[in-house]
Write a protein that holds these residues in place. Structure first.
Motif, PDB file in Angstrom:
ATOM      1  N   UNK A  15       0.836  -1.218   0.000  1.00 25.94           N
ATOM      2  CA  UNK A  15       0.000   0.000   0.000  1.00 25.94           C
ATOM      3  C   UNK A  15       0.857   1.248   0.000  1.00 25.94           C
ATOM      4  N   UNK A  16       1.863   1.237   0.854  1.00 26.57           N
ATOM      5  CA  UNK A  16       2.739   2.400   0.971  1.00 26.57           C
ATOM      6  C   UNK A  16       3.436   2.711  -0.349  1.00 26.57           C
ATOM      7  N   UNK A  17       3.940   1.665  -0.976  1.00 28.78           N
ATOM      8  CA  UNK A  17       4.631   1.852  -2.257  1.00 28.78           C
ATOM      9  C   UNK A  17       3.676   2.427  -3.295  1.00 28.78           C
ATOM     10  N   UNK A  31       6.318   1.434  -8.639  1.00 27.72           N
ATOM     11  CA  UNK A  31       5.809   0.190  -9.217  1.00 27.72           C
ATOM     12  C   UNK A  31       6.131  -1.018  -8.320  1.00 27.72           C
ATOM     13  N   UNK A  32       5.074  -1.713  -7.930  1.00 27.64           N
ATOM     14  CA  UNK A  32       5.241  -2.842  -7.002  1.00 27.64           C
ATOM     15  C   UNK A  32       5.988  -3.997  -7.652  1.00 27.64           C
ATOM     16  N   UNK A  33       5.670  -4.229  -8.903  1.00 25.69           N
ATOM     17  CA  UNK A  33       6.296  -5.337  -9.643  1.00 25.69           C
ATOM     18  C   UNK A  33       7.816  -5.365  -9.456  1.00 25.69           C
ATOM     19  N   UNK A  34       8.448  -4.202  -9.715  1.00 24.79           N
ATOM     20  CA  UNK A  34       9.902  -4.131  -9.622  1.00 24.79           C
ATOM     21  C   UNK A  34      10.392  -4.497  -8.240  1.00 24.79           C
ATOM     22  N   UNK A  35       9.691  -3.944  -7.244  1.00 18.73           N
ATOM     23  CA  UNK A  35      10.104  -4.209  -5.877  1.00 18.73           C
ATOM     24  C   UNK A  35       9.990  -5.677  -5.518  1.00 18.73           C
TER      25      UNK A  35
END
Ligand code: ARG
Length: 582
Positions: A179-181, A187-191
């Protein structure tokens, strides 16, 4: 062969019982052992020693009576009484020849389909999805897979279950971080491409911020309560984590697919039913607000009964609760006859407890066999649980990459002229096989030391040794420009080394039976290693392509071809591919 000798002895006992020499009510297990020294025959048995007392006879005298009452058999040429009263059996080489001929012409190498095929559920791999697979998941994945393949080969109906940990408190923390990201438009994918880093970052936020921690706790409650947005975020996370797992399975050659995934979350709706059922059976007791089952056989150090917690005071369910729900499902929906759990030995108590609760509650039939197949820890060369150099838990994917790189150097060293692409292909097979085989070849119940140097050695009970042994047999056929299946002549065994190799070859089915029954692939590894060694001795002592007669050449080619097929089949049951050259 053992089974045949067993039958002969059973018939002798019945006959001695009717003569009132042995009491009627005797109950015993007849154990047949292979002799170490072939001058004492091929098999030995201590029946006379065991029966001497109840029969009130001297063991040697009883051994003579037993021998006199064994029915005639084509298989046994001679029996001898040795030492205090052992009975030694000498096997007829003609019988060996027939067995070799028939194994050679059977695509399943004389491994019979089970007469009583079962539905067998194998629960293996089962990582927690919050993190990426690490070295600890290697054992469950490769051992479980080898046993599943072996049982399948015997004709059982296998149902693989990847009981992934996809539910639980860590998910609150991960969702809060997602949520924070997202709020920061990152982009969540990269993380998520590196789950380890993601997990650590989320944990960092959880530890440093009270607000974050509160949000995380709320999100768990919302998730478990079925909040749509939460579930969507959660599904996104799992999807990525599961695809990491699948990549590792594909690289490892582990036969699990996405269809086999049935994680803890799938039992969510059944948890309340489990509680209600236990309650109906009168098994639940409240202890400090939690609903528990107390089992008579499980006590703590002070002799107080240990509870199996089913539902916490706050209403939350536990690991044990989902396992109970999974047992009901495996019994009622999958109709399992046998359920095997390849899980770390440290969960031994957990399984003893849930198995007993399931029995008391009638979640599984009395005839259904529940078996925890525990395994030890992977240790580092420093004698502690295996870690990377920087002290973090070793990611499985990184270990595989390193094994491939090391294998590449090894293969390149041996094949200076080989083209790059072939080198890479061979190195990948050798590297992965080495990691798997090192694990499979150790008795699963003990800890073992992870060492690239020893797993990649060409000497000893290793994958490179066996893969190389296979290419050596294959090269005989290449050199002679002969295909393995074109060998037709009947086998004829005259030399000692031929007989030794042949006797080993026909033990394949016994070994498969032990692996299937006990869930211990190291029996098969030890067998293949011995087989390769016997082949080497045979190869040194007995010329093949330059044999004295054509008949002898054909017979030796047949023995070699059956060795190659057995090595290939054996390795394939372990989930290891062979190479034609390396
Ligand atoms: N997810 C668990 C862990 O990583 C293993 C699950 C094993 N299977 C089971 N049915 N409990 O420890």
């Amino acid at each position: 062969m053992k089974a045949h000798i067993q039958q002969l002895l059973e018939q002798a006992i019945v006959s001695l019982q009717t003569q009132n020499i042995i009491p009627e009510d005797i109950q015993l297990r007849i154990a047949i052992d292979r002799t170490k020294d072939k001058s004492h025959g091929d098999f030995a048995n201590n029946l006379a020693l065991m029966l001497a007392k109840p029969a009130k006879k001297n063991p040697r005298a009883l051994a003579e009576l037993i021998v006199a009452n064994i029915p005639q058999s084509d298989l046994v040429t001679k029996m001898e009484i040795a030492g205090p009263g052992f009975i030694n059996f000498f096997i007829n080489p003609n019988y060996l020849e027939k067995q070799i001929d028939s194994a050679f012409s059977d695509p399943k190498l004389n491994i019979e389909n089970s007469k009583n095929p079962q539905i067998i559920v194998v629960d293996y791999s089962s990582p927690n999805l919050a993190k990426e697979m690490h070295v600890g998941h290697l054992r469950s994945s490769v051992i479980g897979d080898a046993v599943a393949r072996t049982l399948e080969f015997q004709g059982h109906h296998l149902i693989r279950q990847n009981h992934v940990g996809d539910w639980g408190t860590q998910f609150g923390m991960l969702l809060a971080y997602m949520e924070e990201l997202r709020a920061k438009n990152e982009p969540i994918e990269n993380n998520l491409s590196n789950l380890e880093i993601f997990y650590r970052a989320a944990k960092g936020r959880f530890d440093e911020s009270e607000d974050f921690a509160t949000r995380a706790r709320n999100l768990v409650v919302e998730l478990q309560g079925g909040n749509k947005a939460c579930l969507k975020l959660w599904a996104e996370f799992n999807e990525i984590s599961l695809s990491h797992c699948q990549k590792t399975y594909d690289r490892l050659g582990v036969s699990l697919t996405r269809e086999d995934v049935r994680g803890e979350s799938t039992y969510n709706k059944d948890l309340a039913v489990v509680v209600a059922d236990l309650d109906k059976k009168g098994l639940l007791r409240e202890s400090q607000g939690a609903k528990c089952v107390f089992l008579d056989n499980f006590k703590n150090k002070d002799g107080q009964p240990l509870p199996v917690i089913i539902q916490k005071k706050d209403g939350g369910f536990l690991y044990a609760t989902s396992d109970l729900a999974a047992m009901r499902y495996r019994q009622n929906k999958l109709n399992a006859d046998r359920v095997l759990y390849f899980v770390d030995a440290r969960q031994g108590l957990h399984f003893q407890q849930v198995f007993e609760v399931a029995r008391l509650a009638g979640f599984v039939k009395e005839t259904t066999s529940l078996e925890h197949m525990p395994f030890g820890t992977v240790m580092g060369e420093d004698g502690r649980p295996f870690k990377t150099r920087s002290g973090t838990v070793a990611k499985l994917a990184d270990l595989l990459t390193e094994a491939e790189l090391r294998a590449y150097e090894l293969v390149k060293d041996k094949n200076k002229e080989m083209d790059e692409q072939t080198l890479r292909q061979i190195a990948s097979v050798v590297g992965i096989a080495s990691v798997k085989y090192a694990d499979l070849s150790k008795n699963r119940t003990s800890d073992y030391t992870f060492s690239f140097d020893s797993m990649l050695s060409f000497e000893g009970n290793t994958a490179p040794y066996l893969l190389y042994a296979y290419t050596r047999v294959a090269s005989i056929f290449n050199k002679g420009d002969i295909t393995m299946d074109s060998v037709t002549a009947d086998i004829s065994l005259t030399e000692e080394k031929e007989i030794d190799l042949a006797s080993k070859l026909i033990q394949f089915s016994e070994v498969i039976n032990s692996v299937a029954k006990q869930g211990m692939p190291h029996f098969l590894c030890a067998y293949l290693f011995e087989l390769a060694g016997l082949f080497s001795s045979f190869y040194e002592a007995c010329p093949i392509l330059n044999a004295a007669t054509e008949r002898q050449k054909q017979s030796r080619l047949k023995l070699s071809a059956l060795t190659a097929k057995t090595l290939k089949q054996g390795l394939s049951l372990l989930g290891i591919n062979t190479l034609e050259r390396m």
